[in-house]
Design an enzyme around this catalytic site. Structure first.
Site: not given
Ligand code: LLP
Length: 406
Positions: A229, A264-266, A332
């Site tokens: 997050g 973490p992802g983003r 489009c």
């Molecule tokens: N863990 C779980 C259970 C999650 O659902 C998510 C993201 C993460 C970890 C990773 O979260 P992050 O560190 O990336 O914030 N498509 C959207 C973001 C969707 C996130 C969904 N879940 C965007 O482009 O902003």
């Protein structure tokens, strides 16, 4: 404009556009920031594969010893194909199918983050059939407001995610009674693009109360998964640095025996990548100019879907007066914009870099308007690796059949 040791103009000439370009050094630096920030504590970083699931990216993290947070059988297959270890995989998601559970049980993943009573029962049944024990955590919905875009908030009680804190104890008791489950931990994830640590700390505090209640019942947890997050800067946001975000969480668990996990992802990939696109046309409009580029909402849907803002930088800096443009694609739909109201001095044929596109860019792309998906590259010093070829037109309909004639 350079990425590591390579000029973006040379990359575009060699690989064409639109193309996603990631920096290996930036991926590594982001991962190491988590590792460093966790300090001496037992902590594991499970990269959230959904942010960018390219095998090249996954293999870069696997080489660093990362764990992975997956949400589908497809993501598990990718992790394994990229050399990731199954015993470092946690499986999140509200709708795990029987096939996906079986696949993950046979692979021997580290933990299922279970999100409902139904899932708990189903997992026990399947584990019994396969003669294995399923490692589980319950994903608890702590009901805190992450203060982010509603589409990416997940920890409020009206969201579909997790089990309510009030139900968690009863479900843990049930899990403890099921013969083919082994309780490993507890998990939560409250949302994405968080710009301050307070909601995460509040959620972690609620988790801790549960952990202690469970311990009092003789249910001892090995790990506490605090989800992902942490936000990044797209424009002028000021998210905390990784160390500052983790510090209050680590402090909360100071001296406790459980291992901490983060998903973490983003924050691992977002600012490690850009989308390189070329201007096809400059079109004057009523009170507005359009830079029509060869990338579109099918390549990067964040602006259309979340009003996401991505920096736009001309690869070649031109002198001359800037004009105000909307950067739009060929699709489009009026929703097909990548950026709005940007002042730029550009000409047709110029390259633009759309910044902060490493997370939820390619992984959310589609073939809408029968557009082949972009290629993906990882730059490593002065080397470049083509980690995904540009799709061919034939591949777009390779799985389809026309109806027989007559
Ligand atoms: N863990 C779980 C259970 C999650 O659902 C998510 C993201 C993460 C970890 C990773 O979260 P992050 O560190 O990336 O914030 N498509 C959207 C973001 C969707 C996130 C969904 N879940 C965007 O482009 O902003």
């Amino acid at each position: 404009m350079m990425l590591e040791g390579l000029a973006l103009a040379d990359i575009a000439a060699r690989f064409g556009t639109p193309v996603y370009v990631y920096s290996r050094a930036a991926l590594i630096a982001a991962f190491e920031a988590y590792r460093r920030a966790s300090g001496g504590r037992q902590a594991s970083v499970c990269y959230a594969v959904k942010a960018n699931s390219n095998l090249g990216v996954l293999s870069a993290f696997a080489a660093l010893g990362a764990g992975f947070d997956i949400v589908s059988g497809g993501e598990l297959a990718r992790v394994l194909a990229a050399g990731g270890r199954a015993d470092r995989v946690v499986f999140s998601g509200t709708g795990k199918s029987r096939d996906e559970m079986r696949q993950a049980l046979l692979a021997g993943i580290r933990c299922f983050n279970v999100e409902s009573a139904g899932e708990l029962e189903r997992l026990d049944e399947l584990a019994a059939v396969l003669g294995v024990i399923a490692p589980i955590a319950l994903r608890v919905n702590p009901d805190v407001d992450p203060q982010t875009h509603p589409y990416i908030s997940t920890g409020l009680k009206h969201n579909k995610f997790g089990v309510a804190s009030d139900d968690a104890l009863a479900l843990y008791r049930r899990a403890a009674a099921l013969p083919h489950l082994r309780i490993r931990g507890i998990a939560c994830h409250i949302g994405s693009q968080l710009l301050n640590a307070a909601p995460a700390v509040e959620a972690a505090g609620k988790l801790l109360v549960l952990v202690d209640l469970l311990a009092a019942e003789g249910i001892h947890l090995e790990h506490i998964d605090l989800g992902g997050g942490l936000g990044i800067r797209y424009r002028d946001e000021t998210p905390p640095a990784v160390a500052a975000y983790l510090a209050p969480l680590l402090a909360l668990f100071e001296g406790r025996p459980e291992e901490l996990c983060f998903e973490p992802g983003r924050s691992l990939v977002g600012n490690a990548g850009l989308l390189l696109t070329r201007i096809e046309y400059l079109k004057p409009g009523e009170g507005k100019h359009f830079a029509i580029v060869d990338a579109a909402m099918n390549d990067l849907i964040r602006p259309a879907l979340y009003d996401g803002w991505h920096g736009v930088v001309p690869v070649l800096a031109r002198t001359g007066p800037p004009r105000r443009y909307d950067v739009v694609g060929p699709i489009c739909e009026s929703g097909d914009f990548l950026a709005r109201d940007r002042d730029m001095a550009v000409e047709e044929g110029d390259l633009l870099a759309l910044l902060s596109a490493g997370a939820y860019g390619m992984s959310m792309s589609s073939n809408y308007n029968s557009r082949p998906r972009a290629a993906e590259l990882i730059v490593d010093g002065d080397e470049v690796h083509l980690v995904r070829e540009r799709e061919t037109l034939e591949s777009l309909y390779a799985l389809e059949r026309p109806l027989p004639l007559g």
